[in-house]
Design an enzyme around this catalytic site. Structure first.
Site, short mmCIF file in Angstrom:
data_model
loop_
_atom_site.label_atom_id
_atom_site.label_comp_id
_atom_site.label_asym_id
_atom_site.label_seq_id
_atom_site.Cartn_x
_atom_site.Cartn_y
_atom_site.Cartn_z
CG ASP A 113 -0.03 0.86 -19.03
OD1 ASP A 113 0.99 0.72 -19.70
OD2 ASP A 113 -0.04 1.68 -18.23
CG PHE A 114 -3.33 0.38 -24.32
CD1 PHE A 114 -3.38 -0.70 -25.39
CD2 PHE A 114 -4.25 0.02 -23.40
CE1 PHE A 114 -4.09 -1.63 -25.75
CE2 PHE A 114 -5.16 -1.18 -23.61
CZ PHE A 114 -5.01 -2.03 -24.83
NE ARG A 115 -3.10 6.29 -25.25
CZ ARG A 115 -4.15 5.19 -25.56
NH1 ARG A 115 -4.64 4.68 -24.55
NH2 ARG A 115 -4.71 5.47 -26.57
CG ASP A 154 -8.42 -7.49 -18.89
OD1 ASP A 154 -9.52 -7.47 -18.24
OD2 ASP A 154 -7.61 -6.60 -18.45
CG HIS A 176 -12.86 0.34 -25.25
ND1 HIS A 176 -11.73 1.06 -25.09
CD2 HIS A 176 -13.77 1.67 -25.49
CE1 HIS A 176 -11.56 2.27 -24.75
NE2 HIS A 176 -13.10 2.60 -25.12
P1 OAD Z 1 -3.52 3.82 -21.00
O1 OAD Z 1 -2.47 2.93 -21.15
O2 OAD Z 1 -3.67 4.83 -21.66
O3 OAD Z 1 -3.46 4.21 -19.37
C1 OAD Z 1 -3.37 3.34 -18.07
C2 OAD Z 1 -3.13 4.15 -16.94
O4 OAD Z 1 -3.16 3.56 -16.02
C3 OAD Z 1 -1.73 5.23 -17.05
O5 OAD Z 1 -2.21 6.35 -16.79
C4 OAD Z 1 -0.90 4.41 -16.24
O6 OAD Z 1 -0.06 5.40 -15.43
C5 OAD Z 1 -1.73 3.79 -15.36
N1 OAD Z 1 -1.39 2.64 -14.62
C6 OAD Z 1 -0.80 1.65 -15.01
N2 OAD Z 1 -0.44 0.64 -13.94
C7 OAD Z 1 -0.77 1.19 -12.95
C8 OAD Z 1 -0.92 0.63 -11.51
N3 OAD Z 1 -0.40 -0.28 -11.23
N4 OAD Z 1 -1.01 1.55 -10.77
C9 OAD Z 1 -1.79 2.77 -10.98
N5 OAD Z 1 -1.75 3.38 -12.02
C10 OAD Z 1 -1.27 2.35 -13.15
O7 OAD Z 1 -4.94 2.63 -20.76
P2 OAD Z 1 -6.30 3.11 -21.03
O8 OAD Z 1 -6.67 4.41 -20.39
O9 OAD Z 1 -7.21 2.16 -20.54
O10 OAD Z 1 -8.31 1.01 -26.81
O11 OAD Z 1 -6.64 3.24 -22.72
C11 OAD Z 1 -7.66 3.35 -23.18
C12 OAD Z 1 -7.70 2.60 -24.60
O12 OAD Z 1 -6.59 2.96 -25.23
C13 OAD Z 1 -7.68 1.11 -24.63
O13 OAD Z 1 -9.10 0.51 -24.12
C14 OAD Z 1 -7.33 0.83 -25.98
C15 OAD Z 1 -6.29 1.83 -25.91
O14 OAD Z 1 -6.17 2.23 -27.34
C16 OAD Z 1 -8.64 -0.34 -27.37
O15 OAD Z 1 -8.17 -1.28 -27.42
C17 OAD Z 1 -9.67 0.16 -28.42
#
Ligand code: OAD
Ligand code: ZN
Length: 331
Positions: free
Chosen positions: A90-92, A165, A182
């Protein structure tokens, strides 16, 4: 935050919520993995922990809410957390998220990689990331297939995803049910003259570590992934009808940090139950009385939910069928 439709005639734009860089976060997500009974996805590593007796009643509530649906009333909002089990970071998430890895890259701050001004000056970091996102590298996991089952059972009104993806599509959910908010890699456009570029040309160049150029004007070609400051696809406007009509909202695997997507979670009627399933609490989530919040690993949660719904056998068959169709990642 409610400033997400500026005016219908003008652009909906994408902007970040909260300014703290991922690498400034102190917490680390606990690791560990275990195989899934459905054995879908690229990595076979299906996340960790999250389980616990205290979560079960909440999942039963979620199952009840799904069972109570009579027609196509379920709206889903998804983020990168639904694809980590397929092997896509993921991203954050501190440590494992892509923005943490970017600390070692030639970018001034993480979100710069998705900003047009930075891209035009230095497109290489974006394409280095894009190379890893080649559609052949990943397969849908049990979470995508759970959403597919919602569709198969006639319950899904629409799936709004922030993910680029393509795994929702790959799981067999038809395009008419999807809003890829997005954008995606399925098309690409010249940043100078606007000419569309064939997807296969783009991938051929990107996989050879090149920077794709326009056949007409030699301008930089960018996949139609929405960058910060860019317009969201027209289909995003479907939210104006989908959210007021929703009977149940599922929010899965997102930090809700990016607008205008994040604010959609507040666009359903106040009487409509909202289910948030994520590894950790979501800062901007403003609780409502009918909410169900299920924290922990999504694969664990979804597998138990499928069990509670009595869909286990159907899921097993679906995953087997689709996995045979798609083959292994890398092919
Ligand atoms: P984030 O990385 O911000 O958030 C992902 C969330 O999923 C986090 O809170 C993690 O804790 C949770 N997570 C990850 N793996 C998990 C799992 N196996 N089970 C439960 N939870 C899990 O990603 P997004 O919210 O999708 O933009 O980010 C939004 C946008 O920010 C993306 O679309 C991207 C980025 O900048 C662009 O690419 C334009
Ligand atoms: Zn051009």
């Amino acid at each position: 935050m409610t400033l997400w439709v500026r005016s219908t005639g003008r652009a909906l734009r994408l902007w970040g919520r909260g300014g703290e860089p991922a690498w400034a976060c102190r917490h680390r997500v606990a690791g560990g993995s275990r195989p899934t009974p459905f054995s879908a996805g690229a990595s076979g590593a299906f996340g960790s922990g999250g389980g616990g007796e205290e979560e079960k009643p909440r999942l039963r509530d979620v199952a009840e809410l799904i069972r109570a649906q009579a027609g196509q009333g379920v709206v889903v909002m998804a983020g990168a957390g639904i694809s980590t089990a397929s092997g896509i970071p993921d991203f954050r998430s501190p440590g494992s998220g892509f923005y943490s890895a970017l600390r070692h890259w030639d970018v001034p701050y993480p979100e710069a990689i998705f900003e047009l001004s930075f891209f035009l000056a230095n497109p290489r970091p974006f394409f280095a990331w894009a190379k890893n996102m080649h559609p052949g590298n990943f397969r849908p996991n049990v979470i995508h297939y759970f959403l597919r089952l919602l569709h198969d059972r006639g319950l899904l009104r629409r799936l709004y995803t922030q993910n680029i993806d393509g795994l929702e599509r790959a799981s067999g959910i038809p395009g008419s049910k999807l809003v890829e908010a997005h954008g995606s890699f399925a098309s690409a456009t010249c940043t100078s003259c606007g000419k569309a570029s064939p997807e296969q040309d783009l991938w051929a160049t990107v996989m050879a570590d090149g920077v794709p150029r326009c056949a007409v004007c030699a301008g930089l070609v960018k996949p139609d992934v929405v960058f910060f400051g860019e317009m969201l696809p027209e289909r995003f406007f479907l939210h104006l009808v989908d959210f007021p009509a929703a009977e149940l909202l599922l929010v899965l695997g997102t930090s809700l940090k990016v607008e205008p997507f994040a604010s959609l979670s507040e666009a359903v009627r106040s009487s409509v139950p909202r289910v948030l399933m994520n590894r950790e609490a979501v800062e901007s989530w403003r609780p409502r009385s009918r909410d169900v919040v299920q924290l922990g690993d999504l694969v664990d949660s979804v597998e138990r939910l499928v069990e509670l719904l009595g869909w286990t056998e159907e899921m097993r068959e679906l995953v087997q069928r689709e996995t045979a169709k798609l083959g292994r990642p890398g092919r």
